[in-house]
Design a protein around this motif. Structure first.
Motif, mmCIF file in Angstrom:
data_model
loop_
_atom_site.group_PDB
_atom_site.id
_atom_site.type_symbol
_atom_site.label_atom_id
_atom_site.label_comp_id
_atom_site.label_asym_id
_atom_site.label_seq_id
_atom_site.Cartn_x
_atom_site.Cartn_y
_atom_site.Cartn_z
ATOM 1 N N ASP A 343 0.815 -1.218 0.000
ATOM 2 C CA ASP A 343 0.000 0.000 0.000
ATOM 3 C C ASP A 343 0.849 1.269 0.000
ATOM 4 O OD1 ASP A 343 -2.220 -1.610 0.108
ATOM 5 O OD2 ASP A 343 -2.353 -1.563 2.289
ATOM 6 N N TYR A 344 2.102 1.178 0.406
ATOM 7 C CA TYR A 344 2.979 2.344 0.476
ATOM 8 C C TYR A 344 3.851 2.496 -0.770
ATOM 9 C CZ TYR A 344 1.678 2.335 5.397
ATOM 10 O OH TYR A 344 0.967 2.366 6.578
ATOM 11 N N GLY A 345 3.719 1.589 -1.739
ATOM 12 C CA GLY A 345 4.522 1.675 -2.946
ATOM 13 C C GLY A 345 4.016 2.757 -3.881
ATOM 14 N N ASP A 355 10.970 0.067 -6.146
ATOM 15 C CA ASP A 355 9.691 0.423 -5.523
ATOM 16 C C ASP A 355 9.666 0.021 -4.061
ATOM 17 O OD1 ASP A 355 8.935 1.334 -7.986
ATOM 18 O OD2 ASP A 355 7.701 -0.419 -8.490
ATOM 19 N N LEU A 356 10.240 -1.156 -3.747
ATOM 20 C CA LEU A 356 10.266 -1.599 -2.352
ATOM 21 C C LEU A 356 11.120 -0.671 -1.504
ATOM 22 C CD1 LEU A 356 9.540 -3.718 -0.196
ATOM 23 C CD2 LEU A 356 11.589 -4.988 -0.882
ATOM 24 N N ALA A 357 12.268 -0.232 -2.034
ATOM 25 C CA ALA A 357 13.134 0.674 -1.284
ATOM 26 C C ALA A 357 12.432 2.013 -1.038
ATOM 27 C CB ALA A 357 14.444 0.882 -2.035
ATOM 28 N N ALA A 358 11.702 2.516 -2.045
ATOM 29 C CA ALA A 358 10.980 3.776 -1.868
ATOM 30 C C ALA A 358 9.877 3.625 -0.830
ATOM 31 C CB ALA A 358 10.398 4.222 -3.205
ATOM 32 N N ALA A 359 9.171 2.506 -0.874
ATOM 33 C CA ALA A 359 8.114 2.273 0.113
ATOM 34 C C ALA A 359 8.692 2.118 1.511
ATOM 35 C CB ALA A 359 7.320 1.020 -0.275
ATOM 36 N N ASP A 385 18.116 -5.615 1.892
ATOM 37 C CA ASP A 385 17.809 -6.294 3.151
ATOM 38 C C ASP A 385 17.220 -5.332 4.170
ATOM 39 O OD1 ASP A 385 18.788 -8.453 1.899
ATOM 40 O OD2 ASP A 385 20.400 -8.895 3.318
ATOM 41 N N ALA A 386 17.677 -4.110 4.200
ATOM 42 C CA ALA A 386 17.111 -3.131 5.135
ATOM 43 C C ALA A 386 15.652 -2.854 4.783
ATOM 44 C CB ALA A 386 17.927 -1.839 5.092
ATOM 45 N N SER A 387 15.338 -2.784 3.498
ATOM 46 C CA SER A 387 13.948 -2.585 3.091
ATOM 47 C C SER A 387 13.084 -3.768 3.499
ATOM 48 C CB SER A 387 13.871 -2.377 1.573
ATOM 49 O OG SER A 387 14.645 -1.256 1.177
ATOM 50 N N ILE A 388 13.627 -4.982 3.380
ATOM 51 C CA ILE A 388 12.869 -6.169 3.803
ATOM 52 C C ILE A 388 12.615 -6.140 5.300
ATOM 53 C CG2 ILE A 388 12.941 -8.683 3.945
ATOM 54 C CD1 ILE A 388 14.579 -8.698 1.385
#
Length: 444
Positions: A343-345, A355-359, A385-388
């Motif tokens: 939802d934050y992407g 997109d995952l890093a931006a979210a 990994d930090a985004s995960i």
């Protein structure tokens, strides 16, 4: 042998099942040595309880049968000697007849309502487990002769239980064998599911090459088919598909291990050759003693300057990378384990790691993670990994009180080489699968 059928009293109809049950019981009673057949009534009742489905009776009907058996004073059920005159007359004296009143039968059936009691008695009659021996006026009673012995009785005849005792025991044994086979299949499925989950988790942790996203999707799909209502054939098919998937995953791990062993052997052989070359060079000065030294020293090769490797101490041949080894986790698996971050992407969807890093940067701020804690996580874990980790923290929601402190703890563990994302993702996936199973059970 000629027998007379006993028909129900009043408006109760006579069914073909009643005719078949009475005929089979009469033929069994007429066999030589039928009176020598002795059946333990409570052991037979246990077999009936196990074989209730193939016999077509319910647990409530078995409760009524239990009450009827309690009115028979002896523990053993056996057919008395049947004289030819009584057999031809169709008398009930040759059977095992109990004649309780409706009130007493209801009490022993744990207070069952009269209408419910009549319905389950009819079920026992239709199943061929008892026979109605109704009197001319529909009452249940026994008539005693000289000496107090019962000459005639009207009520419920338990003789079909003796006549069908072998059949009931065989059905119970078949049910037990079926239940054992199903239990073994369920055990096999549980072990195979555990093996597949842990092998995929290990492959992700160790960075084994392979399409682990597809393997995990197949694992989740097969696990979703597992349920309590599956038949033996369905369980066998599911166990076979899970075993095939486990074999594929195991082969990928074996291939990776063999490749590592081959690489290790080649490195060892190369070091061995280098050691031999070094030893030969060490011997050259002693062989060249007395020879004239070249008049001009060689400063550099014609091709340019000589590249020199960094000096290392004799006891340390390898350099250590202070950062942990990066491992690739499929984006599809990450989004399946942590769907809340979608939802934050950008535009409400995530289709790439960017997109995952931006979210994650947006969620980091919403969770109250300080810029300093986020910078340390990026430096130690890396952007992916930090985004995960941020996505996992968001997915766990209220379970984590301080997102910033939790991220700092994980960062320090990663710095010390004590943290891996594989178990975190697998735990989230198992939790979602268990929740989905509970939802299916509640709705279905």
């Amino acid at each position: 042998m000629q027998t007379r059928l006993t028909t129900p009293f009043g408006r109760r109809p006579l069914s073909l099942a009643m005719v078949a049950s009475q005929t089979a019981t009469e033929y069994f009673s007429a066999r030589p040595g039928a009176s020598d057949t002795v059946v333990h009534k409570w052991r037979l009742f246990r077999a009936l309880t196990e074989a209730k489905e193939p016999l077509g009776v319910t647990d409530r009907a078995l409760s009524v049968l239990h009450a009827l058996l309690s009115f028979h004073q002896e523990t053993a059920l056996s057919l008395p000697e049947k004289h030819s005159t009584s057999a031809e007359a169709g008398s009930a004296s040759g059977g095992i007849v109990v004649f309780p009143s409706n009130k007493e039968l209801s009490i022993r059936a744990h207070g069952m309502a009269p209408a419910t009691l009549r319905r389950h008695l009819a079920c026992l009659v239709d199943a061929g487990l008892i026979i109605r021996r109704d009197s001319p006026n529909g009452k249940r009673f026994a008539r005693k002769g000289q000496g107090g012995a019962i000459e005639d009785a009207f009520g419920f005849d338990l003789a079909p239980l003796v006549a069908r005792s072998s059949e009931i025991e065989n059905l119970a044994e078949e049910v037990r064998a079926e239940n054992r086979a199903i239990a073994l299949l369920r055990e096999k499925i549980t072990l195979t599911r555990r093996d597949i989950g842990k092998m995929i988790e290990t492959a992700l942790e160790e960075g084994v090459s392979g399409d682990w996203d597809d393997a995990h999707q197949r694992y989740v799909t097969l696990s979703g088919r597992y349920g309590r209502g599956l038949s033996r054939a369905d369980l066998q098919a599911l166990a076979g598909e899970l075993a095939a998937l486990a074999t594929e995953v195991h082969k990928l791990l074996e291939t990776h291990i063999k490749a590592q062993n081959m690489s290790g052997n080649e490195s060892q052989s190369e070091r061995h050759i280098q050691n031999q070359t070094t030893n030969s060079s060490d011997l050259e000065p002693s062989l060249q003693e007395g020879r004239a030294q070249p008049s001009q020293p060689i400063l550099e090769e014609p091709g340019g300057a000589i590249d020199r490797a960094p000096e290392t101490s004799p006891d340390r041949r390898q350099t250590v990378d202070p950062k942990p080894t990066l491992r690739a986790y499929p984006l599809g698996m990450v989004l399946e384990a942590c769907p809340d971050i979608v939802d934050y992407g950008p535009s409400g969807e995530i289709s790439s790691w960017r997109d995952l890093a931006a979210a994650a940067a947006t969620v980091r701020s919403a969770l109250g993670v300080s810029p300093d804690a986020w910078a340390q996580a990026l430096d130690v874990l890396g952007e992916h990994d930090a985004s995960i980790v941020i996505a996992a923290i968001l997915q766990r929601g209220d379970e984590i009180k301080s997102a910033g402190g939790y991220l700092r703890v994980l960062t320090e563990k990663a710095r010390a080489g004590e943290f891996s994302l594989g178990p975190v993702l697998m735990a989230l996936l198992r939790g979602r699968a268990a929740k989905a199973a509970r939802e299916r059970k509640r709705t279905g």
